[in-house]
Every structure is written in structure tokens, then in C-alpha cells.
Design a protein around this motif. Sequence first.
Motif, short mmCIF file in Angstrom:
data_model
loop_
_atom_site.label_atom_id
_atom_site.label_comp_id
_atom_site.label_asym_id
_atom_site.label_seq_id
_atom_site.Cartn_x
_atom_site.Cartn_y
_atom_site.Cartn_z
N MET A 49 0.82 -1.21 0.00
CA MET A 49 0.00 0.00 0.00
C MET A 49 0.86 1.27 0.00
O MET A 49 0.86 2.04 0.96
CB MET A 49 -0.94 -0.01 1.21
CG MET A 49 -1.92 -1.17 1.22
SD MET A 49 -3.00 -1.14 -0.22
CE MET A 49 -4.00 0.30 0.17
N PRO A 50 1.64 1.49 -1.05
CA PRO A 50 2.53 2.66 -1.06
C PRO A 50 1.76 3.96 -1.18
O PRO A 50 0.68 4.02 -1.79
CB PRO A 50 3.38 2.42 -2.30
CG PRO A 50 2.50 1.62 -3.21
CD PRO A 50 1.68 0.75 -2.31
N SER A 51 2.30 5.02 -0.59
CA SER A 51 1.73 6.34 -0.78
C SER A 51 2.23 6.89 -2.11
O SER A 51 3.18 6.37 -2.70
CB SER A 51 2.16 7.27 0.37
OG SER A 51 3.56 7.46 0.32
N LEU A 52 1.59 7.97 -2.59
CA LEU A 52 2.07 8.58 -3.82
C LEU A 52 3.52 9.05 -3.66
O LEU A 52 4.35 8.86 -4.54
CB LEU A 52 1.17 9.75 -4.21
CG LEU A 52 -0.10 9.41 -5.00
CD1 LEU A 52 -0.87 10.69 -5.30
CD2 LEU A 52 0.23 8.67 -6.29
N ALA A 53 3.81 9.67 -2.52
CA ALA A 53 5.18 10.14 -2.27
C ALA A 53 6.13 8.96 -2.24
O ALA A 53 7.27 9.04 -2.72
CB ALA A 53 5.24 10.91 -0.96
N GLY A 54 5.69 7.84 -1.68
CA GLY A 54 6.52 6.65 -1.64
C GLY A 54 6.80 6.09 -3.02
O GLY A 54 7.83 5.45 -3.24
N LEU A 55 5.90 6.34 -3.97
CA LEU A 55 6.09 5.89 -5.35
C LEU A 55 6.98 6.84 -6.15
O LEU A 55 7.33 6.53 -7.28
CB LEU A 55 4.73 5.77 -6.05
CG LEU A 55 3.87 4.57 -5.68
CD1 LEU A 55 2.47 4.72 -6.27
CD2 LEU A 55 4.51 3.28 -6.16
N GLY A 56 7.31 7.99 -5.55
CA GLY A 56 8.16 8.95 -6.24
C GLY A 56 7.44 10.21 -6.69
O GLY A 56 8.00 11.06 -7.39
N TRP A 57 6.18 10.37 -6.28
CA TRP A 57 5.39 11.55 -6.65
C TRP A 57 5.89 12.77 -5.90
O TRP A 57 6.15 12.72 -4.70
CB TRP A 57 3.92 11.29 -6.30
CG TRP A 57 2.97 12.38 -6.69
CD1 TRP A 57 2.57 13.43 -5.91
CD2 TRP A 57 2.24 12.50 -7.92
NE1 TRP A 57 1.66 14.20 -6.58
CE2 TRP A 57 1.43 13.66 -7.82
CE3 TRP A 57 2.20 11.75 -9.09
CZ2 TRP A 57 0.59 14.07 -8.85
CZ3 TRP A 57 1.37 12.17 -10.12
CH2 TRP A 57 0.57 13.31 -9.99
N THR A 58 6.05 13.88 -6.60
CA THR A 58 6.49 15.13 -5.99
C THR A 58 5.62 16.27 -6.50
O THR A 58 4.76 16.08 -7.36
CB THR A 58 7.97 15.44 -6.35
OG1 THR A 58 8.08 15.66 -7.76
CG2 THR A 58 8.87 14.29 -5.94
N ASP A 59 5.86 17.47 -5.99
CA ASP A 59 5.12 18.65 -6.43
C ASP A 59 5.30 18.91 -7.92
O ASP A 59 4.44 19.53 -8.55
CB ASP A 59 5.55 19.88 -5.64
CG ASP A 59 5.07 19.83 -4.19
OD1 ASP A 59 4.15 19.05 -3.90
OD2 ASP A 59 5.64 20.56 -3.36
N PHE A 60 6.43 18.47 -8.48
CA PHE A 60 6.66 18.66 -9.91
C PHE A 60 5.53 18.04 -10.71
O PHE A 60 5.08 18.61 -11.72
CB PHE A 60 8.00 18.05 -10.31
CG PHE A 60 8.28 18.11 -11.78
CD1 PHE A 60 8.84 19.26 -12.35
CD2 PHE A 60 8.00 17.04 -12.62
CE1 PHE A 60 9.09 19.34 -13.71
CE2 PHE A 60 8.25 17.10 -13.99
CZ PHE A 60 8.80 18.26 -14.53
N PHE A 61 5.07 16.88 -10.29
CA PHE A 61 3.98 16.20 -11.00
C PHE A 61 2.62 16.72 -10.53
O PHE A 61 1.70 16.89 -11.35
CB PHE A 61 4.08 14.69 -10.78
CG PHE A 61 5.42 14.13 -11.17
CD1 PHE A 61 5.79 14.03 -12.50
CD2 PHE A 61 6.33 13.73 -10.20
CE1 PHE A 61 7.03 13.55 -12.87
CE2 PHE A 61 7.57 13.24 -10.55
CZ PHE A 61 7.93 13.15 -11.88
#
Length: 345
Positions: free
Chosen positions: A10-22
Motif C-alpha cells: 500500500m505505497p503512498s504517492l510520495a513513496g512511489l516517487g510523486w512530488t510537487d513537480f507532478f
Amino acid sequence: MVKAVTDHSMPSLAGLGWTDFFGDQLEPGDADLIPTRIATVHRDRLTGLSQAGPVDLTLPAQANTGDYAVGDWVLVDGHEHLVQRRLVRKTVLERRTQGGRVPQLAAANVDTLFIVTSCNADFNPARLERYLALANEAGTTPVILLTKADTAEDAETYARQAAALQRGLPVVTLNPRTSDAATILAAWCGVGQTVALIGSSGVGKSTLVNTLAGSGQQSPQQTGGIREHDAKGRHTTTSRSLHAIAGGGWVIDTPGMRTLQVSDVASGIDTLFAEITELAPLCKFRDCTHVHEPGCAVQAALKAGTLDPERLARWRKLSDENQNNTPAQSGPRGAKSPGGRGKRR
């Protein structure tokens, strides 16, 4: 079909590599779409990873898998898993094969590129410089990983030669089979960070992926040996894939490559050969070729012994190849100019 993807529970978006750039690319109409990261790219299908877990993706009618790279972020319809659009990439690694007309996508949104080579006949400064130019142009942080040090008489010599290839270049000697490798590389493999591996076949890339992923991964990467007489390995990785790192990050393995044609990497070459780039403005003539012109600062450094003639020869070869392979772009009033840095696509 998504078993090849090893995902954190159950990864978070941030854990998947999501940042403010996206996040800054989202529009009001995207509220019902699911941010999904491309996990594998095959000839006729894609798989992705979202907060809900792995998923097989459906492409729009006019799209093909070659338009996507492992590591891409896409917005997906939650009912049919149809890809609606791809978000602009923060970084993208692409390479041109010999005779190829269009660069091939290798990986996207990579923070660190591990350039893997061995302390044996595979170690080739000219080839490593090509990888470094690629990493620099893409906007990733390059790190040289030296394997098989236990088989070398003087591994420190290899480390010194690698470190001299670019200013501030991290060089790490490790055994990809031991758990210590994950500890040594932890600084680049934190939660939400993405690393990619590049290098020749047989240098230990797939072994290192297995070590970083830990014993919990569902489908370990196949590994293979090398030929003793020339240190060349067999291709055990035939496609690109995203794997979870036990410590929280993500690693992308890529098929081994021995040839790499450069194109559209002028900025990457400038960073790689900074000692030459910084001398050029000191030359008497603005269009100095650094061959025979009077007042050439590069030739002066060569005569003074402060510039390595082999480095200058490799810079010249790489620069000429890049210029020949880079398509000209139309500038003001139809003027042609070589393509420059611009990997956010």
C-alpha cells in the motif's frame, strides 16, 4: 501479468516517487483520474503501480508502448485502466543505437543513475564517459559502481581512473551479492527515490537489483556469468522494469549495452569535460577548434601538461559524434541550430 513488479505494501504517492513537480501538472478535470507509475514496458502492453497496487494498463487507440518509459507518471481511468495522458517527465534517459533513427527511451523520472562496470576488461573510460554524458544531459545524478574488485590486483587504480572522469563524481566499490551493498548505496535509495542501473552485460546489474529488492520480491531478476577471456556477459535482462528497494526507494534495471551512440547531449558533454569547457572562453578566437589556431587556451594547457591529451581526443570524438547525430532544429527566420538540452518531455 503484473507479477514482475515488486511493490511496497500500500505505497503512498510520495513513496512511489510523486512530488510537487507532478502535482503541479494536475488540472481540475483530472480529479477522477488515478496517478499511476509505469512499472514495465513490453512490446504490446504496459503495467503500472498506483496506491491501490499493480495494474495492467490499456493504451489509447493511437498510442503505442514505445511512447512510454518505465518510471513515467500517467493519469489513468479507474474503471477501464485506460491511460488518459502522460505527465511531463522530470528527467528522461534515452539512447541512440547504431543506425537507429529515433532515440530509445530507457527510463524516466530517475533521480540517480548507477553506472555499473567491473574491475576487469569491461572497464572502459571512453564508454563510461558516454554513460556520464547521458546522465548529465538527463538531469540525473551519476554514480560509478565498481564490481568484481576481489578479482583485481589493484582495485584502487580502477577507482582513481573512474573518479578522474568527471569532477565530483562519486565512485563506489562493492560486491553486489552481499547485503552490505544495500547499506553502501542507502544514501541514494531513500523513500520515494528512484535509481536506474546501466552498464554492460555481466557486470552485476541484475544481481544488484536482487540485493536492493531484498528477499521479499516476487520475481527475482535472472542473473548470468561472464566469459573469462574478455569479461563479456550474456543479456539476462531483456526488458526494463521497476522494482521496490527494501529500504523504500525504487530501482529500474535496463538491458546491458556495449554500444551507445550519443546525440543531443551537448550540455552533458560540457559538464563531463569541464576542464576543456572552461578553457574555451579564454581562446583568442570565439570559434576556435582547439587544433591549430594561435592563442588557443586548450592547446596551451596541453603543452603545459595540465590537460590530458587522451581526454582531449575523447572530447573531440564525442563532440563530433554528437554534432553529427543531433538533428538540426529550426531557429529564428529558419536558421538551423543543433538540438540542446530539453529532456522534460
